[in-house]
Scaffold this active site. Structure first.
Site, PDB file in Angstrom:
ATOM      1  N   HIS A 292       0.091 -11.603   2.235  1.00 15.26           N
ATOM      2  CA  HIS A 292      -0.901 -10.834   1.466  1.00 15.26           C
ATOM      3  C   HIS A 292      -1.532 -11.664   0.340  1.00 15.26           C
ATOM      4  O   HIS A 292      -2.744 -11.678   0.164  1.00 15.26           O
ATOM      5  CB  HIS A 292      -0.237  -9.582   0.886  1.00 15.26           C
ATOM      6  CG  HIS A 292      -1.202  -8.502   0.542  1.00 15.26           C
ATOM      7  ND1 HIS A 292      -0.835  -7.173   0.456  1.00 15.26           N
ATOM      8  CD2 HIS A 292      -2.514  -8.526   0.253  1.00 15.26           C
ATOM      9  CE1 HIS A 292      -1.883  -6.443   0.146  1.00 15.26           C
ATOM     10  NE2 HIS A 292      -2.918  -7.246  -0.004  1.00 15.26           N
TER      11      HIS A 292
ATOM     12  N   TYR B 196       0.821  -1.213   0.000  1.00 16.47           N
ATOM     13  CA  TYR B 196       0.000   0.000   0.000  1.00 16.47           C
ATOM     14  C   TYR B 196       0.854   1.262   0.000  1.00 16.47           C
ATOM     15  O   TYR B 196       0.345   2.344  -0.290  1.00 16.47           O
ATOM     16  CB  TYR B 196      -0.927   0.046   1.227  1.00 16.47           C
ATOM     17  CG  TYR B 196      -1.980  -1.030   1.302  1.00 16.47           C
ATOM     18  CD1 TYR B 196      -2.181  -1.950   0.275  1.00 16.47           C
ATOM     19  CD2 TYR B 196      -2.790  -1.134   2.434  1.00 16.47           C
ATOM     20  CE1 TYR B 196      -3.145  -2.930   0.372  1.00 16.47           C
ATOM     21  CE2 TYR B 196      -3.762  -2.111   2.541  1.00 16.47           C
ATOM     22  CZ  TYR B 196      -3.933  -3.014   1.517  1.00 16.47           C
ATOM     23  OH  TYR B 196      -4.886  -3.988   1.629  1.00 16.47           O
TER      24      TYR B 196
END
Length: 268
Positions: A97, A39
């Site tokens: 992730h 991110y």
């Protein structure tokens, strides 16, 4: 289970935008913040946390290891880098992730490295994200089901992911829902709008209440104070059986997040 039922997601929020979102959320009472290495906002979130003045032990921070950092030699150093950016000695939850594309790094290798990070005190809990049943089986074989705090998956009224949910439940793995509002598409759904009107609630509150009522944790994101406030209040909304059956009927396997370079063979 220590994973908060409602937290703040920060996907696609960066720099001053994420700082303001996090600070506003914390002021409203949020204590769980979800981020990820990819991110590119961990440092900004760290700044927001430091400026908030809220004690570290009152917070629940989640980050996620990116696919490039899954090898045994990279995982822990990358997590230490995340901690430095976040300005903390530990995170509460660290997730894988995405599974390694093409199984370049074996599930056993990165799950074992993640467990070692926990043993070193870098993370209080560990878990997975975007894992199918087959991948969950491999993760359990590597570290044991009792070590896997959650599987964070795309889950919305339009993608209820029942096979994965039921298998995870049978093995004691909690589910965290992301993309719960289906990129906002579900907010326009006639069934959701009808239920919202019935309860004098917002469509987002209806969907989040449904997900939490199913036993999932949710991590909606927003930059608007009114939406952050409204989302937090979703926990107080009680849907009835008729509402839940109506939402159950909306399932249509409508997956929105399936990057070609990352996505495993999804369970149908």
């Amino acid at each position: 289970m220590t994973i908060p039922v409602c937290g703040l997601g920060t996907f696609r929020l960066k720099d001053d935008v994420v700082i303001q979102s996090v600070k506003t959320a914390l002021a409203l009472g949020y204590r769980a913040i979800d981020t990820a290495q990819i991110y590119d906002n961990e440092a900004a979130i760290g700044q927001a946390l430091a400026e908030s003045g809220i004690a570290r032990e009152s917070l629940y921070l989640t980050t996620k290891i990116w696919t490039e950092n899954l090898s045994a030699e990279k995982l822990i150093p990358s997590l230490k880098e995340s901690l430095a950016k976040l300005g903390t000695d530990y995170v509460d939850l660290t997730l894988i992730h995405w599974p390694s594309p093409g199984n370049k790094v074996a599930v056993s290798e990165y799950m074992s490295a993640l467990l070692e990070a926990k043993r070193q005190g870098l993370t209080r809990e560990i878990g997975i994200s975007n894992f199918t049943i087959a991948l969950m089986e491999q993760a359990i074989a590597a570290v044991g089901a009792d070590q896997i705090a959650t599987n964070q998956i795309e889950l919305s009224p339009y993608l209820q992911n029942r096979k994965v949910v039921e298998w995870a439940r049978e093995h004691g793995i909690h589910i965290t829902s992301y993309m719960t509002l289906a990129y906002g598409k579900a907010l326009q759904d006639e069934t959701i709008l009808r239920i919202a009107q019935k309860h004098n609630a917002t469509p987002a509150q209806v969907i989040l209440s449904w997900a939490m009522g199913e036993g999932y944790s949710v991590i909606p994101s927003s930059t608007k104070r009114e939406n952050l406030t409204s989302n937090l209040l979703a926990a107080d909304l009680q849907l009835d059986q008729e509402d839940r059956q109506a939402i159950a009927a909306l399932d249509r396997n409508d997956r929105l997040v399936s990057p070609e370079s990352l996505a495993p063979a999804w369970d149908q």
